[in-house]
Design an enzyme around this catalytic site. Structure first.
Site, short mmCIF file in Angstrom:
data_model
loop_
_atom_site.label_atom_id
_atom_site.label_comp_id
_atom_site.label_asym_id
_atom_site.label_seq_id
_atom_site.Cartn_x
_atom_site.Cartn_y
_atom_site.Cartn_z
CG ASP A 88 -8.32 10.03 -9.61
OD1 ASP A 88 -7.12 9.68 -9.54
OD2 ASP A 88 -8.83 10.48 -10.67
CE LYS A 131 -6.95 12.40 -12.29
NZ LYS A 131 -8.04 11.72 -12.97
N1 LIG Z 1 -5.69 4.24 -16.08
C1 LIG Z 1 -5.62 5.51 -16.41
O1 LIG Z 1 -6.33 6.00 -17.28
C2 LIG Z 1 -4.66 6.39 -15.72
C3 LIG Z 1 -3.90 5.95 -14.68
N2 LIG Z 1 -3.02 6.77 -14.06
C4 LIG Z 1 -2.24 6.24 -12.96
O2 LIG Z 1 -1.42 5.20 -13.42
C5 LIG Z 1 -1.14 4.29 -12.38
C6 LIG Z 1 -1.36 2.86 -12.87
O3 LIG Z 1 -2.67 2.68 -13.22
P1 LIG Z 1 -3.13 1.34 -13.94
O4 LIG Z 1 -2.13 0.94 -14.94
O5 LIG Z 1 -4.50 1.63 -14.41
O6 LIG Z 1 -3.12 0.31 -12.73
P2 LIG Z 1 -3.04 -1.29 -12.79
O7 LIG Z 1 -3.67 -1.78 -11.56
O8 LIG Z 1 -3.56 -1.78 -14.06
O9 LIG Z 1 -1.48 -1.56 -12.73
C7 LIG Z 1 -0.75 -1.35 -11.59
C8 LIG Z 1 0.56 -2.12 -11.70
O10 LIG Z 1 1.34 -1.76 -10.57
C9 LIG Z 1 1.93 -2.94 -10.04
N3 LIG Z 1 2.23 -2.71 -8.64
C10 LIG Z 1 1.40 -2.43 -7.63
N4 LIG Z 1 2.09 -2.30 -6.48
C11 LIG Z 1 3.38 -2.49 -6.79
C12 LIG Z 1 4.59 -2.50 -6.05
N5 LIG Z 1 4.60 -2.26 -4.74
N6 LIG Z 1 5.75 -2.76 -6.69
C13 LIG Z 1 5.76 -2.98 -8.01
N7 LIG Z 1 4.65 -2.98 -8.76
C14 LIG Z 1 3.47 -2.74 -8.16
C15 LIG Z 1 0.91 -4.00 -10.26
O11 LIG Z 1 1.47 -5.29 -10.14
C16 LIG Z 1 0.45 -3.62 -11.65
O12 LIG Z 1 1.36 -4.19 -12.56
C17 LIG Z 1 -2.07 4.68 -11.23
O13 LIG Z 1 -1.34 5.41 -10.28
C18 LIG Z 1 -3.07 5.60 -11.89
O14 LIG Z 1 -3.58 6.61 -11.03
C19 LIG Z 1 -2.84 8.05 -14.42
C20 LIG Z 1 -3.56 8.56 -15.45
C21 LIG Z 1 -4.55 7.79 -16.16
N1 LIG Z 2 -8.83 6.94 -12.58
C1 LIG Z 2 -8.47 8.13 -13.22
C2 LIG Z 2 -7.44 7.83 -14.25
C3 LIG Z 2 -6.69 9.01 -14.58
O1 LIG Z 2 -6.05 9.66 -13.79
C4 LIG Z 2 -9.67 8.72 -13.91
O2 LIG Z 2 -10.66 8.05 -13.99
O3 LIG Z 2 -9.61 9.88 -14.31
#
Ligand SMILES: NC(=O)C1=CN([C@@H]2O[C@H](COP(=O)(O)OP(=O)(O)OC[C@H]3O[C@@H](n4cnc5c(N)ncnc54)[C@H](O)[C@@H]3O)[C@@H](O)[C@H]2O)C=CC1
Ligand SMILES: N[C@@H](CC=O)C(=O)O
Length: 810
Positions: A674, A678
């Protein structure tokens, strides 16, 4: 004196008939009322004639329905008594004549144009005597006696001079209420029944109003006036209060069926205003059409369209500079009764395109090929090329004359939304710009224009949200809570038109109700797959649309290229695309630029912190990023702040997942992937070409822990707890902390676990915070520092929201 015309819907039902009575009897002035046939009757008369002519005995059933419709109307709107009896005698007599005509056609299996005209005239003859009986004191007049036509080019054309004289003679004394059947007329030479064409009742009313110098012509219909666009396509279309004659003519000539186009000229000539009113909503102000309409308002007043266009193109070097080519084109088409509604010719004169209705296309090509047969044979001109299935759109407004840049804005907006303009035309009067698009793009075209010229109350952004986990769900909650405020205060309608997770997907142009979207998705959603998302989203072909990726899926990231190529902006929380092979990243940016759409991924680094935008601002203003030093993992920083004698490493990892900091698969965080992603994204945005494999990694968890499944990982990871605790104790004694640091300098990237003491700027970095130090040519001695929450649902969702808002550009 007023002339009022009531259309078929206004006399189509008992309630509307009674409304007509109320409206007319409330007028405290002399009034001439012109009526159409009962709604649907003209079509039925034509259908019945055709059935009878083709020997289909089913015509009798149709005739019965015509009889019943009129008799029932008489019985329900006219109270019992002498008036009703007299009316029934007349109605029955007309119906019996009609029955005889149908029977005759059935027997001889022949239907001449003359008989057809006679048959359709019964619609207005019947309706007008019913309305004349309904309205107190109304006197009936037979319009066949004073609306006179003559035959030109095989068509019945109004003889204006004779008609005006006869109208004036007929209405030398105007009764309080006169009742006139619209549409019907008679030939000035033979006396045969003719008509003024479908919709001709408006024209009848206009002719009478102009001949008698009426104060106003009122057209009573079933809509609140001229609308800004077709309300069946544009849900936010609304009635226009004022139009000039020219604007009204431009609009109704081109699809807006509020008024029959020839209606405008006679009253315009006499400067008599036309008021369009709704019989079903008489209190609505309607649209007033007059000489000088309000010029202080918007540059364009309305949009009209016809989804029935064939473009006939004639090309050839033999046309260049040759006098009379256009004359021959239009003469030939006119002689064959083909109406041309759009002409576009390049100044080089080697091609002319003509817009005709699809049904006229074959004949138009044939007669033009014949007319230019010699030139075609000599190779000077190519045979006519017809392109059907197109739509013509016109934007209309007299204010366009005073506003530079309308055409630029129009074509720019269409281009950004991926709408290809096949031909266009603007007259020197500058009151109309017409253009031709693919028929399938019509809906999108109308929406785009309505939106971008602020004809709609709100600017609309259509969002497809993919992934409704930690980030996606929080984003939808934030949008839901801000939707109304954004509408009211910023004029922005953020409409979520698609939602998908890994299993289900749902789409609706009207926008999804966000109150129970999760339940609705589960219950009503279709099975989701990358292909389904691709096909549905591109297939919906919605204007101003944004694909929002809140997944961590590589497959979903692979869709961006096609979406951007179809003018759909992309906002990604997902880091995979921006950190993938440099060529892919560069190509996505290139496509977005060419298409005039956005590819935004601010949350890829530092969640909601303004890192990427800041680097862009520095670069765009001519600065150069020399060094990046940062803690970029919320998860790892949280783990190194939480780990203690009581909370072992494995537990901190679980906690980070529960807090919504980690990736859906936390191994992505713990393996440094990750952070590498970044750092690569930051370096690229700073103008360097860096790939993940170029980054040097010094990790703290052995590679073997990342082999196997995620369950294997969770099983194995506690085995590292004791060793980490021993190392942590040593660190604590030395007054140091762990920080997983990313560094980029001189084109090289490194990520590593560093032990920092209290003098280090990263030492105090609390919780899941991130810190980014940017050393640039300008920020050199004192680097720029960005610090704050680096992970978590609400801050990340807010960052995605900010990217969406920057596309709305309000
Ligand atoms: N959690 C955080 O603090 C941050 C997360 N991100 C990014 O945001 C994105 C989402 O993270 P989260 O919400 O934490 O993940 P999560 O696992 O909680 O949610 C992922 C969602 O994507 C859906 N999904 C997965 N494969 C799919 C597909 N092929 N088609 C349609 N839907 C699909 C899942 O069903 C789920 O609803 C990741 O790429 C992560 O790197 C970026 C910055 C910060
Ligand atoms: N998994 C990431 C979420 C943000 O991009 C982190 O822990 O920083």
């Amino acid at each position: 004196m007023k002339v009022l015309k009531f259309g078929g819907t206004s006399v189509g039902s008992v309630n509307s008939m009674l409304n007509v009575k109320k409206i007319v009897e409330a007028i405290d002035d002399k009034v001439i009322v012109v009526v159409s046939a009962l709604g649907g009757i003209t079509d039925k008369l034509i259908k019945t004639s055709n059935m009878a002519a083709s020997g289909d005995s089913g015509y009798e059933k149709e005739m019965k329905e015509i009889v019943n419709r009129h008799i029932e109307m008489v019985y329900t709107v006219i109270p019992a008594g002498e008036k009703r009896e007299l009316l029934l005698d007349c109605v029955n007599e007309l119906l019996s004549e009609l029955k005889d005509i149908f029977q005759g056609i059935y027997l001889i299996r022949d239907l001449s144009p003359k008989t057809s005209s006679t048959i359709v005239s019964y619609g207005e003859r019947l309706s007008s005597i019913i309305v004349a009986t309904l309205i107190d004191g109304a006197q009936w007049f037979d319009s066949r006696l004073f609306i006179k036509t003559e035959k030109k080019h095989n068509k019945h054309i109004l003889d204006s001079e004779l008609t005006n004289r006869l109208v004036r003679e007929t209405f030398r004394e105007i009764p309080r209420v006169s009742l006139v059947p619209g549409f019907i007329s008679s030939d000035k030479d033979t006396g045969e029944v003719t008509n003024l064409g479908r919709g001709g009742s408006d024209y009848t009313a206009s002719i009478i109003a102009a001949a008698l110098d009426a104060d106003v012509l009122e057209i009573w219909t079933d809509v609140d006036g001229f609308m800004t666009a077709d309300p069946r396509v544009i849900s936010t279309a609304y009635p226009i209060t004022e139009l000039s004659y020219v604007e009204a003519m431009e609009l109704c000539n081109f699809g807006a069926k509020v008024v029959y186009p020839p209606t405008i000229y006679p009253v315009c000539h006499k400067n008599i205003p036309i008021l369009i009113k709704n019989t079903f909503n008489p209190d609505a102000p309607g649209t007033i059409v007059k000489q000088e309409a309000d010029h202080s308002s918007k540059a364009i007043k309305g949009i009209s369209s016809i989804n029935d266009t064939c473009l006939i193109t004639m090309t050839g070097l033999g046309m260049v500079g040759v006098i009379g080519v256009n004359y021959r084109i239009f003469k030939t088409l006119a002689e064959n009764g083909i109406s041309v509604f759009l002409v576009s010719q390049a100044s080089s004169e080697n091609s002319t395109s003509i817009g005709v209705r699809n049904e006229d296309a074959a004949l138009a090509c044939k007669v033009l090929d014949e007319e230019f047969a010699k030139e075609i044979e000599m190779g000077e001109i190519s045979p006519m090329k017809a392109e059907g299935g197109l739509a013509t759109v016109a934007i209309v407004g007299e204010n366009m004359k005073h506003t530079p840049g309308i055409a630029g804005k129009l074509f720019g907006t269409l281009g950004r939304n991926g709408i290809n303009v096949i031909a266009c035309a603007q007259g020197a009067s500058e009151t109309n710009i017409s253009f031709v698009v693919e028929g399938g793009s019509l809906r999108k075209t109308l929406n785009v224009i309505h939106d971008s010229f602020f004809l709609s109350e709100y600017q609309v952004l259509n969002l497809f949200i993919c992934g409704i986990g930690t980030v996606g769900h929080s984003l939808i909650d934030q949008i839901h809570s801000q939707q109304e405020r954004l509408k009211q205060e910023r004029g922005l309608n953020l409409k979520i038109v698609g939602i998908a997770n890994g299993h289900k997907a749902m789409f609706t142009r009207a926008g999804i109700d966000l109150t129970n979207y999760r339940e609705e998705l589960e219950e009503k959603g279709m099975p989701s797959s990358t292909q389904v998302l691709h096909d549905e989203i591109i297939g919906m072909n919605i204007f101003n649309s944004v694909f929002v990726d809140c997944t961590a899926s590589e497959e979903i990231a692979s869709l961006y290229k096609d979406f951007l190529g179809h003018n759909i902006s992309v906002v990604a929380a997902n880091k995979i695309a921006a950190s993938s092979d440099y060529e892919i990243y560069a190509e996505l940016k290139r496509i977005a630029r060419h298409r005039g759409v956005k590819f935004l991924f601010e949350t890829n680094v530092g969640a909601g912190l303004p890192v990427i935008n800041t680097i862009n601002d520095l670069i765009n203003s001519g600065d150069k990023i020399l060094k990046i030093e940062a803690v970029l993992s919320g998860t790892l920083n949280y783990i190194f702040n939480e780990i203690s004698a009581d909370v072992p490493l494995s537990q901190t990892i679980r906690n980070a997942k529960e807090q919504g900091y980690s990736e859906p698969d936390p191994r992505i965080d713990l393996s440094g992937t990750d952070v590498v992603r970044k750092l690569v994204i930051l370096a690229r945005e700073a103008g360097y070409c860096l790939n993940q494999e170029d980054v040097e990694k010094h990790l703290f968890i052995p590679d073997s822990f990342f082999e196997g499944s995620l369950d294997d990982f969770w099983r194995k990871i506690p085995s590292l707890d004791a060793d980490f605790e021993a190392r942590r104790k040593v660190l604590e004694r030395e007054g140091k902390r762990w920080r997983f640091v990313a560094r980029f300098e001189g084109g090289k990237g490194v990520v590593e676990l560093v032990e920092v003491d209290r003098h280090h700027p990263f030492y105090e970095l609390a919780g899941s915070n991130n810190i980014i130090l940017l050393t640039t040519e300008r920020y050199n001695e004192y680097p720029m520092l960005i610090q704050g929450y680096g992970a978590g649902a609400s801050v990340t969702a807010a960052g995605v929201f900010a990217d969406i808002m920057s596309i709305a550009n309000i």
